[in-house]
Design a protein around this motif. Structure first.
Motif, PDB file in Angstrom:
ATOM      1  N   GLY A  32      -2.727 -31.715  22.954  1.00 12.76           N
ATOM      2  CA  GLY A  32      -2.130 -32.685  23.862  1.00 12.76           C
ATOM      3  C   GLY A  32      -2.176 -32.249  25.309  1.00 12.76           C
ATOM      4  N   ASN A  33      -1.793 -31.006  25.577  1.00 10.05           N
ATOM      5  CA  ASN A  33      -1.772 -30.531  26.955  1.00 10.05           C
ATOM      6  C   ASN A  33      -3.174 -30.295  27.502  1.00 10.05           C
ATOM      7  N   SER A  34      -4.095 -29.876  26.649  1.00  8.59           N
ATOM      8  CA  SER A  34      -5.487 -29.744  27.084  1.00  8.59           C
ATOM      9  C   SER A  34      -6.074 -31.112  27.416  1.00  8.59           C
ATOM     10  N   ALA A  35      -5.679 -32.137  26.663  1.00 10.29           N
ATOM     11  CA  ALA A  35      -6.143 -33.496  26.947  1.00 10.29           C
ATOM     12  C   ALA A  35      -5.635 -33.968  28.305  1.00 10.29           C
ATOM     13  N   ILE A  36      -4.366 -33.666  28.626  1.00 11.16           N
ATOM     14  CA  ILE A  36      -3.828 -34.026  29.941  1.00 11.16           C
ATOM     15  C   ILE A  36      -4.616 -33.321  31.042  1.00 11.16           C
ATOM     16  N   LEU A  37      -4.884 -32.036  30.874  1.00 11.03           N
ATOM     17  CA  LEU A  37      -5.656 -31.286  31.873  1.00 11.03           C
ATOM     18  C   LEU A  37      -7.045 -31.891  32.055  1.00 11.03           C
ATOM     19  N   ALA A  38      -7.685 -32.265  30.947  1.00  8.37           N
ATOM     20  CA  ALA A  38      -9.020 -32.850  31.015  1.00  8.37           C
ATOM     21  C   ALA A  38      -8.998 -34.204  31.705  1.00  8.37           C
ATOM     22  N   LEU A  39      -8.006 -35.046  31.365  1.00  8.43           N
ATOM     23  CA  LEU A  39      -7.907 -36.375  31.976  1.00  8.43           C
ATOM     24  C   LEU A  39      -7.699 -36.278  33.484  1.00  8.43           C
ATOM     25  N   VAL A  40      -6.805 -35.392  33.913  1.00  3.09           N
ATOM     26  CA  VAL A  40      -6.538 -35.235  35.342  1.00  3.09           C
ATOM     27  C   VAL A  40      -7.782 -34.743  36.069  1.00  3.09           C
ATOM     28  N   SER A  41      -8.546 -33.897  35.419  1.00  3.66           N
ATOM     29  CA  SER A  41      -9.767 -33.376  36.034  1.00  3.66           C
ATOM     30  C   SER A  41     -10.877 -34.410  36.096  1.00  3.66           C
ATOM     31  N   LEU A  42     -11.002 -35.246  35.047  1.00  7.39           N
ATOM     32  CA  LEU A  42     -12.150 -36.146  34.931  1.00  7.39           C
ATOM     33  C   LEU A  42     -11.950 -37.485  35.641  1.00  7.39           C
ATOM     34  N   ASP A  43     -10.729 -37.995  35.704  1.00 10.01           N
ATOM     35  CA  ASP A  43     -10.499 -39.335  36.241  1.00 10.01           C
ATOM     36  C   ASP A  43     -10.096 -39.259  37.717  1.00 10.01           C
ATOM     37  N   PRO A  44     -10.907 -39.808  38.629  1.00 10.65           N
ATOM     38  CA  PRO A  44     -10.567 -39.773  40.058  1.00 10.65           C
ATOM     39  C   PRO A  44      -9.247 -40.480  40.380  1.00 10.65           C
ATOM     40  N   HIS A  45      -8.847 -41.472  39.555  1.00 10.47           N
ATOM     41  CA  HIS A  45      -7.601 -42.182  39.794  1.00 10.47           C
ATOM     42  C   HIS A  45      -6.375 -41.288  39.577  1.00 10.47           C
ATOM     43  N   LEU A  46      -6.578 -40.165  38.914  1.00 10.49           N
ATOM     44  CA  LEU A  46      -5.470 -39.243  38.657  1.00 10.49           C
ATOM     45  C   LEU A  46      -5.479 -38.051  39.615  1.00 10.49           C
ATOM     46  N   HIS A  47      -6.324 -38.125  40.646  1.00  8.61           N
ATOM     47  CA  HIS A  47      -6.375 -37.044  41.637  1.00  8.61           C
ATOM     48  C   HIS A  47      -5.329 -37.310  42.725  1.00  8.61           C
ATOM     49  N   SER A  48      -4.077 -37.264  42.330  1.00  7.96           N
ATOM     50  CA  SER A  48      -2.960 -37.502  43.242  1.00  7.96           C
ATOM     51  C   SER A  48      -1.927 -36.407  43.024  1.00  7.96           C
ATOM     52  N   ASN A  70       5.911 -33.153  25.620  1.00  5.83           N
ATOM     53  CA  ASN A  70       5.625 -33.573  26.991  1.00  5.83           C
ATOM     54  C   ASN A  70       4.359 -34.413  27.128  1.00  5.83           C
ATOM     55  N   PRO A  71       3.199 -33.958  26.634  1.00  3.46           N
ATOM     56  CA  PRO A  71       2.005 -34.815  26.766  1.00  3.46           C
ATOM     57  C   PRO A  71       2.125 -36.109  25.978  1.00  3.46           C
ATOM     58  N   LEU A  72       2.855 -36.075  24.845  1.00  4.08           N
ATOM     59  CA  LEU A  72       3.056 -37.293  24.066  1.00  4.08           C
ATOM     60  C   LEU A  72       3.865 -38.314  24.862  1.00  4.08           C
ATOM     61  N   ILE A  73       4.910 -37.848  25.538  1.00  4.86           N
ATOM     62  CA  ILE A  73       5.744 -38.732  26.348  1.00  4.86           C
ATOM     63  C   ILE A  73       4.926 -39.337  27.483  1.00  4.86           C
ATOM     64  N   TYR A  74       4.141 -38.513  28.157  1.00  8.12           N
ATOM     65  CA  TYR A  74       3.353 -39.013  29.276  1.00  8.12           C
ATOM     66  C   TYR A  74       2.274 -40.002  28.814  1.00  8.12           C
ATOM     67  N   SER A  75       1.689 -39.743  27.656  1.00  6.27           N
ATOM     68  CA  SER A  75       0.634 -40.642  27.190  1.00  6.27           C
ATOM     69  C   SER A  75       1.197 -41.980  26.718  1.00  6.27           C
ATOM     70  N   LEU A  76       2.445 -41.987  26.235  1.00  8.41           N
ATOM     71  CA  LEU A  76       3.050 -43.223  25.745  1.00  8.41           C
ATOM     72  C   LEU A  76       3.748 -44.016  26.842  1.00  8.41           C
ATOM     73  N   ARG A  77       4.319 -43.314  27.844  1.00  6.89           N
ATOM     74  CA  ARG A  77       5.151 -43.967  28.847  1.00  6.89           C
ATOM     75  C   ARG A  77       4.430 -44.251  30.154  1.00  6.89           C
ATOM     76  N   ASN A  78       3.280 -43.625  30.399  1.00  8.10           N
ATOM     77  CA  ASN A  78       2.616 -43.746  31.683  1.00  8.10           C
ATOM     78  C   ASN A  78       1.353 -44.581  31.553  1.00  8.10           C
ATOM     79  N   GLN A  79       1.303 -45.717  32.254  1.00  8.56           N
ATOM     80  CA  GLN A  79       0.178 -46.627  32.132  1.00  8.56           C
ATOM     81  C   GLN A  79      -1.116 -46.019  32.662  1.00  8.56           C
ATOM     82  N   GLU A  80      -1.037 -45.236  33.746  1.00  8.01           N
ATOM     83  CA  GLU A  80      -2.246 -44.655  34.316  1.00  8.01           C
ATOM     84  C   GLU A  80      -2.871 -43.633  33.383  1.00  8.01           C
ATOM     85  N   VAL A  81      -2.033 -42.833  32.718  1.00 13.86           N
ATOM     86  CA  VAL A  81      -2.561 -41.859  31.759  1.00 13.86           C
ATOM     87  C   VAL A  81      -3.184 -42.578  30.572  1.00 13.86           C
ATOM     88  N   ARG A  82      -2.536 -43.638  30.085  1.00 18.49           N
ATOM     89  CA  ARG A  82      -3.104 -44.406  28.979  1.00 18.49           C
ATOM     90  C   ARG A  82      -4.428 -45.038  29.382  1.00 18.49           C
TER      91      ARG A  82
END
Length: 312
Positions: free
Chosen positions: A38-54, A283-295
């Motif tokens: 889960g946490n590695s997936a969050i790290l990968a998503l933040v790195s790969l998606d320009p919309h998450l570069h905030s 933590n990554p489960l909460i962010y993936s379920l509650r955050n539209q940008e991460v989803r």
């Protein structure tokens, strides 16, 4: 100096879980793998998606890194001990485990407060947000969180290294932490107890109050927004972090500030497992379920890889 009735400890026997060890091995292994994934997936998503570069997701990547470190400090040793006839940890291994555990704990408290301030600045002071949360400011804040945790941990570890242990060196726990060490020692623990109480105020309560103050201001601002769309977007970006912070600070408070008169070894072990092992998985489960940008970022990555069901 070691007295006549004191032993120079070389290892501790851990007595946290004595029954159901096969089941616990499978359970903790599953939790650990889910935490890493889960946490590695969050790290990968933040790195790969320009919309998450905030700034918000920059800090989220640090939170995921902390959670990976948090679990890796304790769970691999717990798994190894579950495969042995007797659960043990060396004296120096115990101090090292405690040092890194408390460093991660202190850093995570500070990081959650910084993330709350980021949301406050974005929603309540949008004109000043680019300057307040510039790239340099974010890097400095993240570095400060890690340093804060390391300094706090160094104090507790130094005090713990001066403790002496009489007779059998047994800890009624599944890993090394300050409270079980203080219960096992025959030394004067006043200095360690003062340090622990001070840390509960400055490292635990202080960041929690900053989180609470930030979200009270955010709530006041959101209620004044003229459109329901603006309110919904604000709540969407804040709800995941607020839930993560609440779970973390509640379990941390139960772990370190419960009254000694109500001490129960089984309850203490259960609370510590929830605090140090289960929370990093949530933590990554909460962010993936509650955050539209991460989803949304997750769906885009899944579509790119041709995963079925990613268009839903």
């Amino acid at each position: 100096m070691v007295g006549e009735n004191q032993t120079r400890v070389t290892e501790f026997i851990l007595l946290g879980f004595s029954h159901g060890r096969s089941f616990l091995f499978v359970l903790f292994l599953a939790i650990y793998l889910a935490t890493l994934l889960g946490n590695s997936a969050i790290l990968a998503l933040v790195s790969l998606d320009p919309h998450l570069h905030s700034p918000m997701y920059f800090f989220l990547s640090h939170l995921s890194c902390l959670d990976i470190c948090y679990s890796s400090v304790t769970v691999p040793k717990i798994l190894a001990n579950n495969l042995r006839p007797q659960a043990t940890i060396s004296y120096h291994g115990c101090l090292a485990q405690m040092f890194f555990l408390m460093a991660c704990a202190g850093a995570e408290c500070a990081l959650l407060a910084v993330m709350a301030y980021d949301r406050y600045a974005a929603i309540c002071q949008p004109l000043h947000y680019p300057h307040a949360m510039s790239r340099g400011a974010c890097v400095a804040a993240a570095a400060g969180c890690w340093l804060w945790g390391l300094l706090d941990s160094a104090v507790h570890t130094l005090l713990a290294s001066r403790l002496a242990f009489c007779g059998a060196s047994r800890l009624r726990h599944i890993f090394c932490d300050v409270p079980p060490l203080l219960r096992a020692t025959c030394s004067d623990t006043r200095a360690s107890e003062v340090a622990l109480r001070a840390a509960s105020v400055f490292v635990g309560l202080g960041p929690f109050l900053l989180v609470l103050a930030s979200y009270l201001r955010i709530l006041a601002t959101v209620l004044k927004m003229p459109t329901a769309t603006g309110c919904q977007k604000a709540f969407s970006t804040c709800s995941a972090h607020l839930l993560v912070a609440t779970v973390y600070f509640v379990t941390a408070n139960l772990n370190y500030t419960r009254p000694s008169s109500g001490y129960s070894p089984a309850a203490d072990t259960l609370v510590s497992a929830l605090y140090c092992i289960v929370t990093p998985m949530l933590n990554p489960l909460i962010y993936s379920l509650r955050n539209q940008e991460v989803r949304g970022a997750l769906r885009k990555v899944m579509r790119r890889w041709g995963c079925p069901g990613s268009s839903a």
